[in-house]
Design an enzyme around this catalytic site. Sequence first.
Site, PDB file in Angstrom:
ATOM      1  N   ASP A 331       0.858  -1.170   0.000  1.00 45.90           N
ATOM      2  CA  ASP A 331       0.000   0.000   0.000  1.00 45.90           C
ATOM      3  C   ASP A 331       0.903   1.231   0.000  1.00 45.90           C
ATOM      4  O   ASP A 331       2.106   1.142   0.288  1.00 45.90           O
ATOM      5  CB  ASP A 331      -0.943  -0.025   1.222  1.00 45.90           C
ATOM      6  CG  ASP A 331      -2.171   0.844   1.005  1.00 45.90           C
ATOM      7  OD1 ASP A 331      -2.183   1.647   0.050  1.00 45.90           O
ATOM      8  OD2 ASP A 331      -3.126   0.731   1.795  1.00 45.90           O
ATOM      9  N   GLU A 534     -10.143   7.266   4.547  1.00 44.46           N
ATOM     10  CA  GLU A 534      -9.051   6.771   5.397  1.00 44.46           C
ATOM     11  C   GLU A 534      -9.062   7.468   6.770  1.00 44.46           C
ATOM     12  O   GLU A 534     -10.126   7.713   7.328  1.00 44.46           O
ATOM     13  CB  GLU A 534      -7.712   6.913   4.662  1.00 44.46           C
ATOM     14  CG  GLU A 534      -7.740   6.119   3.336  1.00 44.46           C
ATOM     15  CD  GLU A 534      -6.397   5.972   2.681  1.00 44.46           C
ATOM     16  OE1 GLU A 534      -5.417   5.667   3.367  1.00 44.46           O
ATOM     17  OE2 GLU A 534      -6.311   6.133   1.449  1.00 44.46           O
TER      18      GLU A 534
HETATM   19  C1  BGC Z   1      -5.145   3.046   0.443  1.00 37.26           C
HETATM   20  C2  BGC Z   1      -5.443   1.940  -0.524  1.00 37.26           C
HETATM   21  C3  BGC Z   1      -5.424   2.455  -1.923  1.00 37.26           C
HETATM   22  C4  BGC Z   1      -4.112   3.138  -2.204  1.00 37.26           C
HETATM   23  C5  BGC Z   1      -4.022   3.730  -3.591  1.00 37.26           C
HETATM   24  C6  BGC Z   1      -3.917   3.824   0.058  1.00 37.26           C
HETATM   25  O1  BGC Z   1      -3.753   4.929   0.885  1.00 37.26           O
HETATM   26  O2  BGC Z   1      -4.965   2.505   1.734  1.00 37.26           O
HETATM   27  O3  BGC Z   1      -6.677   1.358  -0.213  1.00 37.26           O
HETATM   28  O4  BGC Z   1      -5.645   1.403  -2.817  1.00 37.26           O
HETATM   29  O5  BGC Z   1      -3.938   4.200  -1.275  1.00 37.26           O
HETATM   30  O6  BGC Z   1      -4.799   4.847  -3.736  1.00 37.26           O
HETATM   31  C1  BGC Z   2      -3.808   9.606  -2.579  1.00 41.43           C
HETATM   32  C2  BGC Z   2      -4.587   8.399  -2.176  1.00 41.43           C
HETATM   33  C3  BGC Z   2      -3.807   7.672  -1.164  1.00 41.43           C
HETATM   34  C4  BGC Z   2      -3.403   8.564  -0.003  1.00 41.43           C
HETATM   35  C5  BGC Z   2      -2.549   7.825   0.979  1.00 41.43           C
HETATM   36  C6  BGC Z   2      -3.454  10.437  -1.366  1.00 41.43           C
HETATM   37  O1  BGC Z   2      -2.711  11.563  -1.721  1.00 41.43           O
HETATM   38  O2  BGC Z   2      -4.536  10.363  -3.477  1.00 41.43           O
HETATM   39  O3  BGC Z   2      -4.843   7.570  -3.263  1.00 41.43           O
HETATM   40  O4  BGC Z   2      -4.564   6.610  -0.694  1.00 41.43           O
HETATM   41  O5  BGC Z   2      -2.720   9.701  -0.451  1.00 41.43           O
HETATM   42  O6  BGC Z   2      -1.825   8.644   1.839  1.00 41.43           O
END
Ligand code: BGC
Ligand code: BGC
Length: 858
Positions: A331, A534
């Site tokens: 991730d 998140e």
């Molecule tokens: C998330 C994932 C996601 C990835 C890509 C991460 O922060 O935990 O679920 O697939 O970002 O965007």
């Molecule tokens: C991205 C997400 C990712 C996240 C994680 C964002 O800037 O757009 O896809 O999951 O950062 O920290």
Amino acid sequence: MPLPRRKLLGVLFCSVILAGCKHEGLNRTETTTAANGTASEISVWPALPPALPADPALEARISGLMAQMSIEEKVGQLIQAEIKYTTPEDVRKYHLGSVLNGGGTYPDNNKFATPQDWLALSAAFFAASMDTSDGGVAIPIIWGSDAVHGHNNIVGATLFPHNIGLGAARDPDLIRRIGVATAREVAVTGIGWTFAPTVAVVRDDRWGRTYESYSEDPAVVQAYAEAMVKGLQGEKSDSDFLRGEHLVATAKHFVGDGGTMRGIDRGDNQVSESELAKVHGAGYLGALPAGVQTVMASFNSWRGEPLHGHSYLLTDVLKGQLGFDGFVVGDWNGHRFVPGCTVDSCAAAINAGLDMFMVPSDWKTLYENTLAQARRGEIRPERLDDAVRRILRVKIRAGLFERQRPLAGRSGVLGSAEHRAVAREAVRKSLVLLKNNNNLLPLSPAQSVLVAGDGAHNLSKQTGGWTISWQGTGNTREDFPGATTIFEGIQALVKAAGGEVVLSARGEFDSTTFTHGGRPDVAIVVFGEEPYAEWHGDLASLEYQLGSNSDLALLQALRKQGIPVVSIFLSGRPLWVNRELNASDAFVAAWLPGSEGAGVADVLFTGPEGGRPYGFSGTLPFSWPHYVHQTVLNPYHPDYEPLFPLGYGLRDGAESLVSNTLTEEGDTYPDGALEDAWLMVSRPRAPWKLLIVEEQQVPVAVAGNRSSSGPDTNITVAAIDRESQEDARQIRWKGLRPGAVWLAAERPQDLSHYLKERAALILDVRVDRKPEHPVRAGIACGPDCAAELPLQTALAKLQPGSWSTLSIDLQCFAAEGADFSRVSGALSIASEGALELAVANVKYVPGAADRAVISCGG
Ligand code: BGC
Ligand code: BGC
């Protein structure tokens, strides 16, 4: 009488910011599961055979390719970079294995990039990966995207209800059809891989990703994981498995993401191994046999060990016992949490079983370091080869070498009527009727209807996080062509039946509003959570609208006028809404329904001829709390006393037994159930916010990662990295005026339990510049109440430049006059002169008073 100076800042803060403070409760608790397993009970995981039979011809083809690949090319396959930070030229040069677009990244940074723009970029990456002009081997790149409720990064796509709403439908075939439709829409843009489904089984509903979970019931998650994988990838036995209109799917986040302590995103899951397998592993038992080709490692740790470096779980369990022969993707920079690793160096993750790093921006240095580690044998050669073999296996199975993309560029498929019909069906099936006194629902459409609430005509609230942007914020009506709001659906249906409908977010009407000149026959009020994704969605409490009462006031105002009220609640999780339930005649949990808001009206009303084409059929995917402290609530729990149990959902005509007098006290606690109150972990947890407060200045709410007060930036608060991304704040006082930084709530919170339970206020601090003037810690309790304690000496004693823990017995504040039953400011740090401090992890910890550094002998 002038107030003593030391109380001034607190009072100033209260009167400026907290006009009209009201007493409210804040409380929470959880029951932890005994962690008594050991990491050697592999038999608690079922032994699964590989999902696909061994294919010697495929393996021989992989061996042939690998024999020609240099070590540089092999390492390139292990890297997944983000499209904002990568060009096709980089892909050609470094032979990168993959790219992704993160939430809110678009080709050319253009939100309105067309499907053709996406396709052109994916074609350019593909061409670069197949370019052999440097003598390398052509290995097609794979592009991954978070198509988690439809192809949600693209304007105009069909947006399905978020997973939690789908969980209410209990209809695996619907989930399969959503997978089929989603794969078709993604295929239009030339992308071959989605980071879905999330198969988390949530335990604490305060987790900001609860809505990404289908259910708290592992059986539902298992069945849905299987159905979604089959929909996205196709059936294993079909010739177009993973090809044509299908995609590569991802089961995520392996494993235990839904079971972190206190629902803290990216936190630690401490359950026994058997619970890890039975509860959190359930989704994988559905997804793996269906043939899911990738698994994403989770940000969380299990009993303190981060999953990205967990060789037992990634290698022994997943790839061994569970028979997984696809590849494990990391991730977003998740490897950095592994001990000894940084974003750009982490041999340990690969050695533990990670096959591909998701390394959005720092991929070049990670590539260089990984290459050096591979050359030195720090990454075992057979491990490197195994990772590359797994990646190539998936790429060949998915037909990427041939790039057969029959739907590429067919923009009519994106948001097609056929897909929207599936989404609308899903909305109908996701609605859970919680209360229906006097059988108010279904409504006749041939009447006068007032539609109110700020969610009624609001596609952002309807679609939630992971919608066009990462957080789902910043979107307007133009970002949703082809979508319908809940109001628009009601309007169309009522108008067609000869009724009358008026929209007023604030529920206002007068004698000219309706043609009959009177009151509406019924009010439908749509309200709920703002979008989040998140950890931004992590909560300290399950109480709805902790910060304000506006929705409750709206319901009560309508009720008072004798208008029957139907509440439609938009949320990413069950929340404590007893007050709102009491103020509603009927109450529908509608979750985050997505772009087809019209599906709500389909179920609220009878059909045009009085028939009932669609009734309520949704059943709760999560137990609904009766008390605020029920943050961990599920039938496996010994004291299971929900307001509405898992599986609850009224049907048409059923007698609703919900009283109008549910307890409205948020602060009822069983003995010993008081848990630590985390006020700030990475960021302030709702309802707490950071504010800069100075005399003679308008208070400044700290937003984003840097805020300052005054034209002279006297006080600056900046987000800094301690252990992980932006998990601490650095506060700098220039000392031009006295001023303070507050952790404050708009409505006062009842924290008196903490005083009773002998709690201490505990925080981590690092003194970056020694205090030479008075510094004070404070508590505020409404406009007329505050208490402060001297802090300068305690800070001066700390080792400068390094982190220490400071604890203060709450009793000391109480002795100075703090009233903990109405805390509006849970901590302030005020300084009269120049000072620099870094602060992290602020909490109230029951029972910690006796060990507090600052005590008051009370
Ligand atoms: C998330 C994932 C996601 C990835 C890509 C991460 O922060 O935990 O679920 O697939 O970002 O965007
Ligand atoms: C991205 C997400 C990712 C996240 C994680 C964002 O800037 O757009 O896809 O999951 O950062 O920290």
